[in-house]
Enzyme design. Sequence first.
Site, PDB file in Angstrom:
ATOM      1  CG  ASN A  91     -30.538 -18.778 -26.194  1.00  0.00           C
ATOM      2  OD1 ASN A  91     -30.817 -18.963 -27.380  1.00  0.00           O
ATOM      3  ND2 ASN A  91     -29.442 -18.126 -25.823  1.00  0.00           N
ATOM      4  CG  LEU A  92     -37.228 -19.613 -28.639  1.00  0.00           C
ATOM      5  CD1 LEU A  92     -37.837 -21.007 -28.518  1.00  0.00           C
ATOM      6  CD2 LEU A  92     -38.312 -18.546 -28.536  1.00  0.00           C
ATOM      7  CD  GLU A 129     -27.577 -20.689 -27.344  1.00  0.00           C
ATOM      8  OE1 GLU A 129     -26.449 -20.212 -27.105  1.00  0.00           O
ATOM      9  OE2 GLU A 129     -28.206 -21.388 -26.515  1.00  0.00           O
ATOM     10  CG  ASP A 135     -22.468 -20.948 -17.479  1.00  0.00           C
ATOM     11  OD1 ASP A 135     -22.473 -21.630 -18.514  1.00  0.00           O
ATOM     12  OD2 ASP A 135     -21.838 -19.886 -17.361  1.00  0.00           O
TER      13      ASP A 135
END
Length: 305
Positions: free
Chosen positions: A188-189, A191, A258
Amino acid sequence: MILVIGDIIVDEFIWGDVSRISPEAPVPVVNVDRIDRRLGGSANVVRNLHALNTRSAMFGLVGDDEAGQWVKTRLSELDSDNRGVVTKSNDRPTAIKTRIIARHQQVVRYDREWTQPAMPETQAKILSSLEAVLPESTATILSDYGKGVLTPDFIRQLIQRLHGAIIGVDPKPEHTDAYRGATFITPNLTEAAAMAGMQPRNDDANAEAIAKKLHAELELKYVLLTRSERGMTLYDGKQSHHIPTAARDVFDVTGAGDTVIAVFTACLARGDDPLSAAIIANRAAGVVVGKVGTATANWDEIESH
């Protein structure tokens, strides 16, 4: 067959209703209606692949306990090869995340888990099991939940062994350097920004800069960033593609990452180009966030969304 390697978690859901506040403390009293379990963590990737009618094999670690046996049984029911699921003694129990949900809202979550790095002999068992099914594989997903199975050295060993195949990584920022040489990552952004040492602003220019930096530094083919209400950004080594969100209603984002990596990998493995695969994965994410709990999306749901 798609191989899934990573941290197995049991997602437990306690469903109920709230009609009063406890007289003992200012907390809601949940009247429990039912309790159910679902495969979570890396094993939720297997659930998503099964929903896509895609064969899988799971590699990870469970405890020598009732929950660990349940995991193996459930994987078999999903026609997933579970020979690579190593059972450890009770000093390392199966990870369980319990969520209490009332009126479709999560009230609290409590975790029971052991997050110390897996022993080298355990990782050697996983690698040995991997070798047995490698000839049947079309791609591999490293699903890193940071619970100890995918240590940096083991990640590097796996990427080196799988060199030349499709290797997708759902990453953890603390293991960034170890992902060098994978085919793609799906952070995600937040991370991704941490992995790149940059600040996340969630505008297109910022997402593109982060993706380009990670692409170059980690020698990847693709970077697929998930950006919540802003959708996704795919950088394919030549240009960035900003894909608007396909979510209509957002009830629960649990496990959406996931779904993204399962669908994106399955599409690449069947020969789709990366942009088409990303668009389909984005639509799949839109389906699962409209459900409560750890959810999956099948092809019919994705196509009609």
